[in-house]
Structures are given as structure tokens and as C-alpha cells.
Write a protein that holds these residues in place. Structure first.
Motif, mmCIF file in Angstrom:
data_model
loop_
_atom_site.group_PDB
_atom_site.id
_atom_site.type_symbol
_atom_site.label_atom_id
_atom_site.label_comp_id
_atom_site.label_asym_id
_atom_site.label_seq_id
_atom_site.Cartn_x
_atom_site.Cartn_y
_atom_site.Cartn_z
ATOM 1 N N ALA A 33 1.492 -51.460 53.921
ATOM 2 C CA ALA A 33 2.887 -51.230 53.537
ATOM 3 C C ALA A 33 3.168 -51.651 52.103
ATOM 4 O O ALA A 33 3.857 -50.945 51.360
ATOM 5 N N VAL A 34 2.628 -52.788 51.680
ATOM 6 C CA VAL A 34 2.888 -53.271 50.322
ATOM 7 C C VAL A 34 2.243 -52.357 49.298
ATOM 8 O O VAL A 34 2.869 -51.983 48.298
ATOM 9 N N ALA A 35 1.008 -51.957 49.523
ATOM 10 C CA ALA A 35 0.314 -51.064 48.589
ATOM 11 C C ALA A 35 1.029 -49.723 48.481
ATOM 12 O O ALA A 35 1.166 -49.171 47.384
ATOM 13 N N ARG A 36 1.504 -49.207 49.594
ATOM 14 C CA ARG A 36 2.240 -47.938 49.565
ATOM 15 C C ARG A 36 3.548 -48.090 48.797
ATOM 16 O O ARG A 36 3.928 -47.220 48.028
ATOM 17 N N ASN B 93 -0.022 -50.255 30.552
ATOM 18 C CA ASN B 93 -1.324 -49.905 31.122
ATOM 19 C C ASN B 93 -1.739 -50.897 32.203
ATOM 20 O O ASN B 93 -2.244 -50.497 33.257
ATOM 21 N N ALA B 94 -1.541 -52.183 31.948
ATOM 22 C CA ALA B 94 -1.900 -53.205 32.936
ATOM 23 C C ALA B 94 -1.083 -53.036 34.213
ATOM 24 O O ALA B 94 -1.624 -53.128 35.323
ATOM 25 N N LEU B 95 0.205 -52.782 34.070
ATOM 26 C CA LEU B 95 1.060 -52.613 35.249
ATOM 27 C C LEU B 95 0.701 -51.341 36.015
ATOM 28 O O LEU B 95 0.626 -51.356 37.251
ATOM 29 N N THR B 96 0.478 -50.265 35.311
ATOM 30 C CA THR B 96 0.132 -48.999 35.965
ATOM 31 C C THR B 96 -1.174 -49.140 36.739
ATOM 32 O O THR B 96 -1.291 -48.649 37.861
ATOM 33 N N ASP B 97 -2.147 -49.830 36.146
ATOM 34 C CA ASP B 97 -3.416 -50.057 36.847
ATOM 35 C C ASP B 97 -3.214 -50.862 38.122
ATOM 36 O O ASP B 97 -3.792 -50.561 39.157
ATOM 37 N N ARG B 98 -2.402 -51.899 38.047
ATOM 38 C CA ARG B 98 -2.219 -52.783 39.204
ATOM 39 C C ARG B 98 -1.342 -52.164 40.292
ATOM 40 O O ARG B 98 -1.537 -52.438 41.466
ATOM 41 N N LEU B 99 -0.366 -51.387 39.890
ATOM 42 C CA LEU B 99 0.552 -50.804 40.866
ATOM 43 C C LEU B 99 -0.062 -49.607 41.579
ATOM 44 O O LEU B 99 0.414 -49.225 42.652
ATOM 45 N N LEU C 112 6.738 -58.228 42.613
ATOM 46 C CA LEU C 112 7.089 -56.935 43.203
ATOM 47 C C LEU C 112 6.507 -56.795 44.605
ATOM 48 O O LEU C 112 7.147 -56.230 45.492
ATOM 49 N N SER C 113 5.312 -57.337 44.813
ATOM 50 C CA SER C 113 4.685 -57.296 46.145
ATOM 51 C C SER C 113 5.485 -58.107 47.153
ATOM 52 O O SER C 113 5.670 -57.675 48.299
ATOM 53 N N ARG D 193 7.303 -56.599 50.384
ATOM 54 C CA ARG D 193 7.031 -57.145 51.707
ATOM 55 C C ARG D 193 8.322 -57.439 52.470
ATOM 56 O O ARG D 193 8.403 -57.257 53.683
ATOM 57 N N GLY D 194 9.351 -57.839 51.738
ATOM 58 C CA GLY D 194 10.630 -58.174 52.356
ATOM 59 C C GLY D 194 11.472 -56.971 52.719
ATOM 60 O O GLY D 194 12.423 -57.080 53.461
ATOM 61 N N GLU D 195 11.138 -55.829 52.184
ATOM 62 C CA GLU D 195 11.913 -54.617 52.456
ATOM 63 C C GLU D 195 11.771 -54.162 53.880
ATOM 64 O O GLU D 195 10.798 -54.294 54.522
#
Length: 162
Positions: free
Chosen positions: A30-33, A53-59, A155-156, A160-162
Motif C-alpha cells: 500500500a505504501v509503495a503504491r 532526481n533523488a525524490l523521483t528515484d525514491r518515490l 511521505l511514507s 501509511r496513515g491514509e
């Protein structure tokens, strides 16, 4: 006897706590999605390019046309000299990178998360100007990675809380 009994009791109590892995389910969880539905807005400057770039890679950002959230990041990058010698030359610098970021719902335009992240690094100032500039650039790259990790972790937790 007690030194064997205490760990045994802890082993029985551990399953009773409500701790769960944040990224359970891996890339299908769920978190990755949820992280995949966040698009990162362009960020100004060289440090902004590195951060985006760092954020796009991680997200694992997917197509921005299906994004449910937009991440807007404003960076504050400062280099401050300290460690001054008797002849007024700086021997050490501190590079500080702070990010104020907002997670905005694309559908409603509402800001659902507004917070900051930051880190700093020390840089030795040496007689070679090239080496000092290389150190400053290296510090920026490392700080960008650290701050991006902080942002994605926050953000994760939100996802998770959503």
C-alpha cells in the motif's frame, strides 16, 4: 535462571505489540503504491535538479498524468564559513540544506502535508580552490540524498496513515 527467563518472556510479548513494517508488501504494498502516485514539481537550481532526481528515484513516480498528489519543494542551501585563522582565512565551512515541502492533492488543490526537512555537513577549506569546490559539491550531493530520504520517510508515514 532469570537470564534465560527474561528473553523468553520478551519473545512472547513481542508479537503482542502492534509494530508492522512500513513497506510491507514490497513494491506491491500500500505504501509503495501510494508513493507511486506522487509527482515531483520542478525545483529551481542545480540543487533542485539533484533533489528532484533523488525524490523521483525514491518515490518510483509513475506517469505524472495519473498522479494523485504533487510534491512541491523549496530549497534553502547555505554555506557558512567558520574556523577562522588569525589571518582571517576560513578553515572550515558548514553547508546546510533545508527543504520546505508540501504535498498537494491534485484533485482538490488542498495541501495535505506541509513540513520541512534538512541536514548539514562540514567541509574542510584547503589551499586548493578546486579541492574546496569539489568538497562543497560533494557535500551538496550527500545532503541531497539525506534530505530526500527524510522527505520520502515522512511521505511514507503519511501514506501509511491514509
Amino acid at each position: 535462571m532469570n537470564r534465560f527467563f527474561a528473553p523468553l518472556m520478551l519473545a512472547f510479548l513481542l508479537p503482542a505489540c502492534s509494530l508492522q513494517p512500513l513497506y510491507s508488501g514490497g513494491s506491491k504494498g500500500a505504501v509503495a503504491r501510494a508513493l507511486g502516485t506522487i509527482s515531483v514539481a520542478p525545483i529551481e537550481g542545480k540543487n533542485g535538479w539533484l533533489m528532484r532526481n533523488a525524490l523521483t528515484d525514491r518515490l518510483g513516480a509513475q506517469n505524472s498524468n495519473i498522479a494523485q498528489f504533487r510534491l512541491v519543494v523549496v530549497l534553502d542551501d547555505q554555506i557558512e564559513g567558520f574556523g577562522v585563522r588569525a589571518d582571517d582565512t576560513v578553515t572550515r565551512e558548514r553547508r546546510t540544506l533545508r527543504a520546505r515541502y508540501q504535498l498537494i492533492s491534485v484533485e482538490t488543490g488542498e495541501t495535505v502535508l506541509d513540513t520541512t526537512a534538512g541536514s548539514d555537513a562540514g567541509i574542510d577549506v584547503v589551499s586548493s580552490e578546486y579541492a574546496t569546490i569539489a568538497g562543497e559539491n560533494s557535500a551538496l550531493e550527500n545532503l541531497t540524498q539525506k534530505v530526500a530520504d527524510q522527505i520520502v520517510t515522512r511521505l511514507s508515514i503519511y501514506a501509511r496513515g491514509e
